[in-house]
Design a protein around this motif. Structure first.
Motif, PDB file in Angstrom:
ATOM      1  N   GLU A 284       0.832  -1.195   0.000  1.00 13.26           N
ATOM      2  CA  GLU A 284       0.000   0.000   0.000  1.00 13.26           C
ATOM      3  C   GLU A 284       0.870   1.249   0.000  1.00 13.26           C
ATOM      4  O   GLU A 284       1.796   1.384   0.796  1.00 13.26           O
ATOM      5  CB  GLU A 284      -0.906  -0.011   1.230  1.00 13.26           C
ATOM      6  CG  GLU A 284      -1.916   1.106   1.251  1.00 13.26           C
ATOM      7  CD  GLU A 284      -2.849   0.990   2.457  1.00 13.26           C
ATOM      8  OE1 GLU A 284      -2.640   1.735   3.425  1.00 13.26           O
ATOM      9  OE2 GLU A 284      -3.757   0.148   2.411  1.00 13.26           O
ATOM     10  N   SER A 285       0.576   2.176  -0.894  1.00 13.59           N
ATOM     11  CA  SER A 285       1.339   3.418  -0.970  1.00 13.59           C
ATOM     12  C   SER A 285       1.250   4.176   0.351  1.00 13.59           C
ATOM     13  O   SER A 285       0.189   4.228   0.979  1.00 13.59           O
ATOM     14  CB  SER A 285       0.802   4.304  -2.095  1.00 13.59           C
ATOM     15  OG  SER A 285       1.395   5.588  -2.059  1.00 13.59           O
ATOM     16  N   ILE A 287       1.194   7.307   0.844  1.00 14.77           N
ATOM     17  CA  ILE A 287       0.233   8.411   0.664  1.00 14.77           C
ATOM     18  C   ILE A 287      -0.572   8.072  -0.583  1.00 14.77           C
ATOM     19  O   ILE A 287      -0.123   8.297  -1.707  1.00 14.77           O
ATOM     20  CB  ILE A 287       0.943   9.772   0.506  1.00 14.77           C
ATOM     21  CG1 ILE A 287       1.848  10.037   1.721  1.00 14.77           C
ATOM     22  CG2 ILE A 287      -0.079  10.891   0.362  1.00 14.77           C
ATOM     23  CD1 ILE A 287       2.688  11.285   1.593  1.00 14.77           C
ATOM     24  N   ARG A 288      -1.765   7.516  -0.401  1.00 18.54           N
ATOM     25  CA  ARG A 288      -2.482   6.900  -1.512  1.00 18.54           C
ATOM     26  C   ARG A 288      -3.127   7.904  -2.460  1.00 18.54           C
ATOM     27  O   ARG A 288      -3.124   7.726  -3.665  1.00 18.54           O
ATOM     28  CB  ARG A 288      -3.552   5.946  -0.965  1.00 18.54           C
ATOM     29  CG  ARG A 288      -2.970   4.655  -0.411  1.00 18.54           C
ATOM     30  CD  ARG A 288      -4.045   3.794   0.215  1.00 18.54           C
ATOM     31  NE  ARG A 288      -4.496   4.344   1.487  1.00 18.54           N
ATOM     32  CZ  ARG A 288      -5.474   3.827   2.200  1.00 18.54           C
ATOM     33  NH1 ARG A 288      -6.137   2.772   1.758  1.00 18.54           N
ATOM     34  NH2 ARG A 288      -5.825   4.373   3.360  1.00 18.54           N
ATOM     35  N   ASP A 289      -3.695   8.976  -1.928  1.00 19.25           N
ATOM     36  CA  ASP A 289      -4.437   9.925  -2.760  1.00 19.25           C
ATOM     37  C   ASP A 289      -3.478  10.791  -3.571  1.00 19.25           C
ATOM     38  O   ASP A 289      -2.604  11.457  -3.015  1.00 19.25           O
ATOM     39  CB  ASP A 289      -5.324  10.808  -1.878  1.00 19.25           C
ATOM     40  CG  ASP A 289      -6.189  11.732  -2.707  1.00 19.25           C
ATOM     41  OD1 ASP A 289      -5.765  12.891  -2.920  1.00 19.25           O
ATOM     42  OD2 ASP A 289      -7.266  11.299  -3.145  1.00 19.25           O
ATOM     43  N   ALA A 290      -3.636  10.778  -4.915  1.00 16.71           N
ATOM     44  CA  ALA A 290      -2.698  11.471  -5.801  1.00 16.71           C
ATOM     45  C   ALA A 290      -2.711  12.985  -5.584  1.00 16.71           C
ATOM     46  O   ALA A 290      -1.662  13.631  -5.567  1.00 16.71           O
ATOM     47  CB  ALA A 290      -3.026  11.158  -7.262  1.00 16.71           C
ATOM     48  N   LYS A 291      -3.907  13.589  -5.415  1.00 14.50           N
ATOM     49  CA  LYS A 291      -3.962  15.035  -5.210  1.00 14.50           C
ATOM     50  C   LYS A 291      -3.349  15.418  -3.868  1.00 14.50           C
ATOM     51  O   LYS A 291      -2.604  16.398  -3.764  1.00 14.50           O
ATOM     52  CB  LYS A 291      -5.412  15.525  -5.277  1.00 14.50           C
ATOM     53  CG  LYS A 291      -5.528  17.049  -5.169  1.00 14.50           C
ATOM     54  CD  LYS A 291      -6.963  17.499  -5.255  1.00 14.50           C
ATOM     55  CE  LYS A 291      -7.054  19.031  -5.254  1.00 14.50           C
ATOM     56  NZ  LYS A 291      -6.329  19.661  -4.131  1.00 14.50           N
ATOM     57  N   GLU A 292      -3.677  14.639  -2.840  1.00 17.95           N
ATOM     58  CA  GLU A 292      -3.096  14.902  -1.532  1.00 17.95           C
ATOM     59  C   GLU A 292      -1.569  14.801  -1.600  1.00 17.95           C
ATOM     60  O   GLU A 292      -0.854  15.603  -1.000  1.00 17.95           O
ATOM     61  CB  GLU A 292      -3.639  13.908  -0.508  1.00 17.95           C
ATOM     62  CG  GLU A 292      -3.061  14.112   0.896  1.00 17.95           C
ATOM     63  CD  GLU A 292      -3.464  13.005   1.844  1.00 17.95           C
ATOM     64  OE1 GLU A 292      -3.164  13.129   3.048  1.00 17.95           O
ATOM     65  OE2 GLU A 292      -4.057  11.998   1.381  1.00 17.95           O
ATOM     66  N   ARG A 293      -1.083  13.837  -2.350  1.00 17.61           N
ATOM     67  CA  ARG A 293       0.352  13.640  -2.505  1.00 17.61           C
ATOM     68  C   ARG A 293       1.005  14.880  -3.118  1.00 17.61           C
ATOM     69  O   ARG A 293       2.030  15.356  -2.647  1.00 17.61           O
ATOM     70  CB  ARG A 293       0.582  12.412  -3.388  1.00 17.61           C
ATOM     71  CG  ARG A 293       1.961  11.824  -3.304  1.00 17.61           C
ATOM     72  CD  ARG A 293       2.085  10.640  -4.255  1.00 17.61           C
ATOM     73  NE  ARG A 293       1.160   9.555  -3.927  1.00 17.61           N
ATOM     74  CZ  ARG A 293       0.963   8.494  -4.695  1.00 17.61           C
ATOM     75  NH1 ARG A 293       1.603   8.402  -5.849  1.00 17.61           N
ATOM     76  NH2 ARG A 293       0.138   7.543  -4.330  1.00 17.61           N
ATOM     77  N   ASP A 295      -0.156  17.975  -3.156  1.00 13.88           N
ATOM     78  CA  ASP A 295      -0.248  19.103  -2.227  1.00 13.88           C
ATOM     79  C   ASP A 295       0.815  19.004  -1.137  1.00 13.88           C
ATOM     80  O   ASP A 295       1.432  20.006  -0.748  1.00 13.88           O
ATOM     81  CB  ASP A 295      -1.644  19.153  -1.596  1.00 13.88           C
ATOM     82  CG  ASP A 295      -2.729  19.517  -2.609  1.00 13.88           C
ATOM     83  OD1 ASP A 295      -2.371  20.070  -3.667  1.00 13.88           O
ATOM     84  OD2 ASP A 295      -3.909  19.229  -2.327  1.00 13.88           O
ATOM     85  N   HIS A 314       4.689   4.676  -5.063  1.00  9.00           N
ATOM     86  CA  HIS A 314       3.506   4.756  -5.925  1.00  9.00           C
ATOM     87  C   HIS A 314       2.766   3.420  -5.964  1.00  9.00           C
ATOM     88  O   HIS A 314       1.586   3.337  -5.640  1.00  9.00           O
ATOM     89  CB  HIS A 314       3.925   5.181  -7.323  1.00  9.00           C
ATOM     90  CG  HIS A 314       2.785   5.340  -8.284  1.00  9.00           C
ATOM     91  ND1 HIS A 314       1.740   6.204  -8.054  1.00  9.00           N
ATOM     92  CD2 HIS A 314       2.518   4.724  -9.472  1.00  9.00           C
ATOM     93  CE1 HIS A 314       0.881   6.137  -9.064  1.00  9.00           C
ATOM     94  NE2 HIS A 314       1.320   5.235  -9.927  1.00  9.00           N
ATOM     95  N   GLU A 315       3.461   2.360  -6.345  1.00  9.97           N
ATOM     96  CA  GLU A 315       2.831   1.039  -6.377  1.00  9.97           C
ATOM     97  C   GLU A 315       3.892  -0.047  -6.440  1.00  9.97           C
ATOM     98  O   GLU A 315       5.044   0.203  -6.817  1.00  9.97           O
ATOM     99  CB  GLU A 315       1.887   0.907  -7.578  1.00  9.97           C
ATOM    100  CG  GLU A 315       2.574   1.003  -8.921  1.00  9.97           C
ATOM    101  CD  GLU A 315       1.594   0.917 -10.082  1.00  9.97           C
ATOM    102  OE1 GLU A 315       2.064   0.845 -11.225  1.00  9.97           O
ATOM    103  OE2 GLU A 315       0.367   0.921  -9.850  1.00  9.97           O
TER     104      GLU A 315
END
Length: 366
Positions: A284-285, A287-293, A295, A314-315
């Protein structure tokens, strides 16, 4: 012996042009003429890191038969292959390892981590790097300590799966880099200038604030670190317990990200490269959420004045869980392509055995 048809210096240059891992070409060269054969053997026997036990049997048998070949070996890795007193590999390793008198890099783990430290008893080589990944046995710890006292030139020591080892006080005065757990590093840091650390625990510790030896009493030993990989298979301490002692740190590889840790990075005044990695046992990444990442990265660059590179897990490959890719930002600009983990931790010399090439010809019979 008659003179070679071409000067020996040219024979040497021809062989040097071939990649060390291109065993097929090196084998072909070794059979071309007896002068080139001598030069090719130096490359052919320089390194053995394969995961196939049969190749180790062949390799060891040949260097035992001809000690001259054993002198060419500089790097040897045997990981999970040797079983105590199981033949033929046990006896061959027992005889072949001491014959590698010029060995510089050694990685070893017996099958299931069984006690085999007596393999080191008759070894006289002076190592640059040692990765010892066996499980903990009291008698093995004594034998390993006895061996380390003789290693005057050792610069990197990696110790996995051993929570009880105490490093000999006068051993390895030139040590620069260590991989292991908290208990061992508290015995290894005093009196040495350790600048690179891979800190990974081998036992689950529920409360780091009450851990023995106490982290608060030994953090001063971390002040010279310029490079730190923090965490691994098992939970690590919170970064806040050590961050005030990491003023010299330039690279930080952090396994996962605990609550509140993102706010701590500006406290690292020399940090230039941050990698938030996977826990080794999960896919599991961090920080999973791309936008949150995105920011988070933007805020990190605005607050960490010397920061140049941020990598975030990332993965992981579904087919090969040990292979991970990362998203990379350079000066707050997201790179188009994901980055492999080997490039993220390019300064991290992974003690795990090297991947075996898809083709490896047999060792020459001569």
């Amino acid at each position: 012996m008659s003179l070679p048809p071409i000067p020996l210096e040219i024979c040497s240059r021809i062989v040097d042009e071939v990649d060390d891992e291109d065993k097929g070409t090196i084998c072909a060269l070794s059979l071309s003429c007896k002068w080139i054969h001598c030069e090719a053997e130096k490359i052919l026997y320089r390194s053995m890191t394969h995961s196939d036990a049969r190749k180790h049997v062949s390799f060891l048998a040949k260097i035992i038969r001809d000690p001259r070949r054993a002198q060419f070996v500089r790097k040897y890795s045997s990981y999970g292959l040797v079983v105590f007193q199981r033949e033929p590999l046990w006896a061959l390793t027992l005889r072949g390892l001491p014959a590698m008198v010029n060995l510089k890099e050694f990685t070893f783990r017996a099958f299931s981590g069984t006690h085999v430290a007596n393999l080191l008893q008759n070894c006289t080589f002076q190592l640059d790097k040692l990765h010892w990944h066996n499980s903990s046995f009291i008698d093995e710890n004594l034998e390993l300590a006895h061996f380390l006292v003789k290693q005057r030139n050792l610069r990197h020591f990696g110790l996995r799966f051993n929570p009880t080892f105490n490093f000999p006080p006068k051993a390895c005065p030139n040590l620069e880099s260590f991989e292991g757990n908290w208990r061992t590093l508290t015995t290894i840091f005093p009196g040495r200038n350790i600048t690179r650390l891979t800190w990974s625990e081998v036992a689950n510790t529920p409360s780091w604030t009450s851990y023995f030896p106490p982290i608060s009493e030994h953090c001063r030993h971390l002040q010279n670190l310029t490079w730190l990989v923090f965490g691994g298979w098992l939970p690590r301490p919170q970064l806040k317990l050590i961050i005030d002692n990491l003023h010299a740190l330039r690279f930080l590889g952090l396994a996962g990200c605990h609550d509140g840790e993102l706010e701590l990075f500006p406290k690292l005044p020399k940090l230039t490269h941050l990698a938030i990695t996977f826990y080794w046992s999960t896919s599991e990444s961090p920080i999973r959420d791309a936008k949150e990442r995105a920011d988070i990265v933007s805020e990190l660059f605005s607050k960490c004045l010397r920061l140049e590179i941020v990598d975030i897990g990332h993965e992981k490959s579904k087919d090969a869980p040990n292979l991970a890719v990362y998203q990379r930002w350079i000066q707050n600009v997201l790179q188009k392509e994901v980055v492999p983990e080997a490039q993220v931790l390019s300064g991290w010399e992974d003690p795990a055995i090297e991947a075996e090439p898809s083709f490896c010809p047999p060792w020459p019979n001569s």
